[in-house]
Scaffold this motif. Structure first.
Motif, short mmCIF file in Angstrom:
data_model
loop_
_atom_site.label_atom_id
_atom_site.label_comp_id
_atom_site.label_asym_id
_atom_site.label_seq_id
_atom_site.Cartn_x
_atom_site.Cartn_y
_atom_site.Cartn_z
N GLY A 78 0.84 -1.18 0.00
CA GLY A 78 0.00 0.00 0.00
C GLY A 78 0.87 1.23 0.00
O GLY A 78 1.98 1.21 0.53
N VAL A 79 0.38 2.32 -0.62
CA VAL A 79 1.14 3.56 -0.75
C VAL A 79 0.42 4.66 0.01
O VAL A 79 -0.80 4.84 -0.13
N THR A 80 1.16 5.42 0.83
CA THR A 80 0.55 6.41 1.72
C THR A 80 0.72 7.86 1.26
O THR A 80 0.07 8.75 1.80
N ASP A 81 1.62 8.13 0.32
CA ASP A 81 1.91 9.51 -0.10
C ASP A 81 2.31 10.39 1.09
O ASP A 81 1.99 11.58 1.12
N TYR A 82 2.97 9.79 2.06
CA TYR A 82 3.42 10.49 3.26
C TYR A 82 2.26 11.07 4.07
O TYR A 82 2.44 12.01 4.84
N ASP A 83 1.08 10.52 3.90
CA ASP A 83 -0.12 11.00 4.58
C ASP A 83 -0.45 10.05 5.74
O ASP A 83 -0.77 8.88 5.51
N PRO A 84 -0.41 10.51 7.00
CA PRO A 84 -0.67 9.63 8.15
C PRO A 84 -2.05 8.98 8.11
O PRO A 84 -2.22 7.83 8.54
N ASP A 85 -3.05 9.69 7.61
CA ASP A 85 -4.40 9.12 7.53
C ASP A 85 -4.45 7.98 6.50
O ASP A 85 -5.09 6.94 6.73
N LYS A 86 -3.79 8.18 5.36
CA LYS A 86 -3.72 7.11 4.36
C LYS A 86 -2.95 5.91 4.91
O LYS A 86 -3.30 4.76 4.63
N GLU A 87 -1.91 6.19 5.67
CA GLU A 87 -1.13 5.11 6.27
C GLU A 87 -2.00 4.29 7.23
O GLU A 87 -1.97 3.06 7.22
#
Length: 339
Positions: free
Chosen positions: A109-118
């Motif tokens: 999975g890829v988060t784009d450095y976004d804590p919510d996406k992580e």
């Protein structure tokens, strides 16, 4: 020949079953099942026969059903911040190398450095009952840490040693990496040093490198002459623009430390277009030791990290499980290369 839309239920091709595989391979259903999972107590000959039979009949197992009975799938989840950054693509290559032949499969999975996406990526992966989870960094928010702490599977955090790991950790001290580069540049005779970086508010590892770099300068009686940072994604284009801005105000800099090699490449392009000799007039320093560094028309400094090995070792820890005596921390310090 009937078109797909003309077929009746009686015409539907029957899905191959495990019984079909076992019958063709000449083994029991239980042996076929264990062979397809790569169980250690099944002979190599039986595994090969079962694999050939499965391929012949087009058998696809039901891993979801297996997870319900065994409380675990054969999946290894990998959560990374970016796919456009070659660093993480190479980590995934190391993961793929280590997974091959184990009977397990990596998913990412890829988060784009976004804590919510992580948080969402980790939550979704845990719902599939993976055999283990590889997560980038040590600085997850509390709600994400609680998910990982309650997972009851091997958790391997990678790329950073500066923090409090939940379980296992594989990577390098980002703070020490920044400090080591500062000392190397000082030893090389550079004194008027600037900094260029991107997304330090999200990329905690780049932030730690900068902190280590600045602290090492301070311990040697130096400070950053100037710096330029932006919230934009880290690219060569952004590195070029920030370098032009920095040197426009501080033209006598003799060195610039960049948050990574991508940004440093942009710094090289600006210097070349402005007729500034690299490294004679100004030294450019990056981080990661990406392959393109050796193809640049000028020499730059970098810290060469062991990205593939970090991915491989993370999988190895998951495969080893949580047995007593298994090493849970691995340090892969980068090698300084001044070009």
């Amino acid at each position: 020949m009937k078109k797909p839309s003309d077929r009746t239920a009686s015409d539907t091709v029957r899905r191959a079953t495990l019984e079909d595989v076992a019958r063709l391979a000449g083994v029991s259903k239980m042996t076929a099942s264990r062979a397809l999972r790569g169980a250690a107590d099944v002979s190599k000959t039986s595994i090969e026969k079962v694999q050939v039979a499965a391929a012949h009949v087009g058998y696809v197992g039901n891993n979801l059903a297996l997870s319900l009975s065994a409380q675990q799938t054969n999946l290894i989840g990998v959560v990374i911040p970016s796919l456009t950054n070659i660093v993480f693509a190479e980590v995934l290559s190391g993961v793929a190398d280590a997974v091959e032949g184990t009977g397990r499969q990596s998913v990412f999975g890829v988060t784009d450095y976004d804590p919510d996406k992580e948080y969402q990526a980790i939550r979704n992966m845990l719902s599939w009952r993976p055999a283990g989870l590889i997560v980038t960094g040590l600085d997850q928010p509390d709600k994400t840490r609680r998910l990982l702490e309650a997972a009851d599977i091997p958790i391997v955090q990678i790329m950073d040693l500066d923090g409090d790991p939940i379980d296992a950790v594989v990577g390098l001290s980002q703070t020490r990496a920044g400090a080591d580069m500062a000392l190397a540049l000082i030893t090389a005779g550079r004194r008027k040093i600037g900094y260029v970086g991107c997304s330090l508010n999200r990329d905690t590892r780049a932030y730690k490198r900068r902190a280590g770099f600045v602290e090492a300068l301070d311990q040697n009686g130096l400070t950053l002459v100037g710096e330029r940072c932006s919230d934009a994604p880290s690219t060569a284009q952004e590195g070029r623009a920030l370098t032009a801005d920095l040197l426009g105000q501080f033209p006598d800099l003799d060195c610039i430390y960049f948050s990574n090699d991508d940004m440093a490449m942009g710094g090289v392009f600006h210097c070349m277009s402005a007729g500034i000799q690299v490294p004679e007039r100004i030294m450019i320093a990056g981080f990661n030791g990406l392959d393109f560094v050796d193809s640049l028309p000028v020499k730059i400094a970098t810290s060469r990290t062991q990205r593939r090995e970090i991915g491989r070792r993370a999988v190895q820890i998951i495969n080893d499980g949580v047995a007593d005596g298994v090493q849970r921390s691995f340090d892969f310090p980068p090698m300084i290369d001044l070009g």
